[in-house]
Design an enzyme around this catalytic site. Structure first.
Site, mmCIF file in Angstrom:
data_model
loop_
_atom_site.group_PDB
_atom_site.id
_atom_site.type_symbol
_atom_site.label_atom_id
_atom_site.label_comp_id
_atom_site.label_asym_id
_atom_site.label_seq_id
_atom_site.Cartn_x
_atom_site.Cartn_y
_atom_site.Cartn_z
ATOM 1 C CE LYS A 214 40.977 58.878 -33.130
ATOM 2 N NZ LYS A 214 39.518 58.965 -33.253
ATOM 3 C CE LYS B 275 40.436 55.949 -22.080
ATOM 4 N NZ LYS B 275 40.657 55.209 -23.356
ATOM 5 C CB THR C 285 38.944 58.026 -36.919
ATOM 6 O OG1 THR C 285 38.977 57.676 -35.542
ATOM 7 C CG2 THR C 285 38.295 59.360 -37.110
ATOM 8 C CG ASP D 20 41.478 55.847 -27.267
ATOM 9 O OD1 ASP D 20 40.832 56.624 -27.966
ATOM 10 O OD2 ASP D 20 40.985 54.835 -26.739
ATOM 11 C CG ASP E 100 40.949 55.124 -34.124
ATOM 12 O OD1 ASP E 100 40.261 55.494 -33.151
ATOM 13 O OD2 ASP E 100 40.981 55.734 -35.224
ATOM 14 C CG ASN F 136 44.051 57.566 -30.518
ATOM 15 O OD1 ASN F 136 43.265 58.127 -29.755
ATOM 16 N ND2 ASN F 136 43.665 56.761 -31.483
#
Ligand SMILES: CN(C)[C@H]1CCc2nc(NC(=O)c3cccc([C@H]4CCCN4C(=O)Nc4cccc(C#N)c4)c3)sc2C1
Length: 406
Positions: free
Chosen positions: A191, A96, A228, A207, A189, A194
Site C-alpha cells: 500500500k 524503528k 490493510t 515495512d 500489505d 509502505n
C-alpha cells in the site's frame, strides 16, 4: 574448533553467530535478575557471576543512547519510527522501535524476523536497507536508511497524480515486488504507506512486518487475514479460518488497487463500514467501477486495473512480473525497464538539510508505552528476541577479527 564452526560464529547472518550468543547471555541475566527469583540460590549465584560481565559486554555494543532523536516520523501498532542522528558517525537514519512488552502481552513476537532478514539480505535499490539491529530490555531497534521524500500517501495527498507519474511509481513498485518475490517472500500489505521516496525521488519498499516466506512451490497456507482492508486480495479474505493456499499474486492485486487510487483519488472498494469493504472486494466483478466524472483515464490504465483486480487464477502477474511489465500501460518515451533506476523521477524532494523531515507529519503521541512489571516467577520474556541483534562493523566478531589481525 573446526573451520566451519568458526565461520558460523563470525557470520552475521548465521543464527550461531557471536551476536546471538551475547544476546542469549544478556537475555538470561535480564530474565533472572529479579528479587523474587534471586531467592533461588542457583539463580542468585548465576546473576552475581554474569551481571557485570553482561554489562561490560553491552558497553561495546550499539545502544539507544548512541542515537539522538531528531523527530518521530511514523507510528505503527507496536512502536514508532524516529529520525535519528548517530552520535559517532553524524549519519541520520530512520530508527524503528518495537515495544517488547506490547509484543509479549499480545503474544505476537515473531513477525519482525522476516522484516529484519529481508532488509538485511536484500541488498537491492528497491528495498529499504537495514544498517543495524539491536535491542535492550524494552525495545527492538532497527536502524534503517532514511527516506526523506516521505511515503506515497503523503505524495498523493499533496499532488494531483497524472498517468505519467502513476506509470513511473507503479513501474518501480513492480521492480520492488519482483525483487521481494525473487527473495522468496510475499509482502501481503502492499500500500502507498509502505512505498517511500528516497533523496533522489526513486521509491523503495518498506515495512515488511506482514511478509511471509513462500514454500518451495511458491505458496503460503495461512488462515489469518493479514494486511490493510482496502488493499487485501479476495482469496486472502476468503481464507479466513480455512487453510487454502495463496501465492505472490496477492501482491499483484494490491498493485491494481494502488493504480486505481492514484488515478481516481480513492480506493476502488472503499466503504464506510469495514464489512462493506470486504463485501465489495468479494464481489469485485460487479463493484469495480470507474467514475464518469474526474480526469479521463486511458483505456490501457483501465485495462491494467481490470486485469490486476481479477480472480487469482486469471490475475495478471500470476505467471511472474514480466507479464505485468509487458502491459501496454507501461509503454512510454521516458524510460525502459533497464534504465528505470537511473530515470528522472517526476518528483524530487526539495530538502533543506540531511535531517529535513518536512515530508513527514505525525500527530504527537504522549504515552511512552508500557513496560514489563517485576515478575514473580521466571517468564522468559527476553527469550523470543535472542538472535535479533545484527550490526556488521560493530559486531564483536568483526572487532575480534581486527584485534587478531593486528
Ligand atoms: C499482527 N501481527 C502478526 C503483526 C503484523 C505485522 C506488524 N507490523 C508492525 N509494525 C509496527 O508496529 C510498526 C512500528 C513502527 C512503524 C511502522 C510502519 C508504519 C508507519 C511507518 N512504518 C515504517 O516502517 N516506516 C519506515 C520504515 C523504514 C524507513 C522509514 C523511513 N524513512 C520509515 C510499523 S506491528 C505488527 C503485528
Amino acid at each position: 574448533m573446526e573451520e566451519s564452526l568458526v565461520r558460523e560464529l563470525i557470520d552475521p547472518r548465521s543464527p550461531l553467530n557471536v551476536e546471538s550468543l551475547l544476546d542469549a547471555v544478556t537475555a538470561l541475566v535480564d530474565d533472572c535478575n529479579h528479587p523474587v527469583l534471586r531467592r533461588i540460590k542457583n539463580i542468585d549465584s548465576f546473576v552475581s557471576r554474569y551481571e557485570c560481565l553482561a554489562r561490560r559486554l553491552n558497553e561495546g555494543r550499539l545502544k539507544g543512547s548512541d542515537f539522538q532523536l531528531v523527530k518521530v516520523i511514523g507510528r505503527g501498532s507496536f512502536g514508532e519510527v524516529q529520525l535519528v542522528r548517530h552520535t559517532r558517525t553524524r549519519q541520520v537514519h530512520a530508527m524503528k522501535l518495537l515495544n517488547k512488552y506490547d509484543m509479549i502481552k499480545r503474544s505476537d513476537s515473531a513477525f519482525f524476523w522476516e522484516e529484519r532478514d529481508i532488509m538485511m539480505m536484500a541488498n537491492s535499490n528497491w528495498i529499504v536497507k537495514l544498517h543495524y539491529a539491536f535491542q535492550d530490555t524494552r525495545y527492538l531497534y532497527m536502524v534503517m536508511e532514511y527516506m526523506p521524500g516521505g511515503d506515497l500517501v503523503y505524495l498523493m495527498a499533496t499532488y494531483d497524480v497524472s498517468e505519467k507519474w502513476a506509470r513511473f511509481y507503479t513501474a518501480e513498485l513492480v521492480e520492488a515486488l519482483s525483487t521481494l518475490h525473487g527473495l522468496g517472500f510475499i509482502h501481503r500489505d502492499v500500500k502507498p504507506d509502505n512505498m517511500l521516496i528516497g533523496k533522489n525521488g526513486h521509491i523503495k519498499l518498506a515495512d515488511f512486518g506482514t511478509c511471509v516466506r513462500m514454500s518451495k512451490d511458491g505458496v503460503v497456507k495461512c488462515s489469518t487475514a493479514v494486511g490493510t482492508p482496502d488493499y487485501i486480495a479476495p482469496e486472502v479474505l476468503r481464507n479466513q479460518g480455512h487453510d487454502h493456499e495463496y501465492g505472490r499474486e496477492v501482491d499483484w492485486w494490491s498493485v491494481g488497487v494502488f493504480v486505481y487510487e492514484m488515478l481516481v483519488g480513492e480506493t476502488p472498494f472503499y466503504a464506510d463500514a469495514l464489512v462493506n469493504t470486504y463485501t465489495n472486494i468479494m464481489n469485485h466483478r460487479d463493484t469495480l467501477q470507474f467514475p464518469d466524472d474526474g480526469p479521463p483515464m486511458s483505456c490501457h490504465s483501465k485495462n491494467l486495473i481490470r486485469l490486476l483486480l481479477s480472480d487469482a487464477d486469471e490475475r495478471l502477474g500470476r505467471n511472474g512480473a514480466d507479464e505485468v511489465r509487458e502491459h501496454a500501460f507501461f509503454r512510454n518515451e521516458d524510460w525502459t525497464w533497464e534504465s528505470l533506476p537511473t530515470a528522472v523521477p517526476p518528483f524530487v524532494p526539495d530538502l533543506r538539510a540531511d535531517d529535513d523531515a518536512s515530508n513527514f507529519e505525525v500527530d504527537e503521541q504522549i504515552d511512552q508505552g508500557e513496560t514489563f512489571q517485576i515478575p514473580r516467577a521466571f517468564t522468559g520474556n527476553q527469550l523470543p528476541f535472542i538472535g535479533f541483534t545484527y550490526s556488521n562493523e560493530y559486531s564483536p566478531a568483526e572487532q575480534l577479527k581486527n584485534v587478531l589481525a593486528e
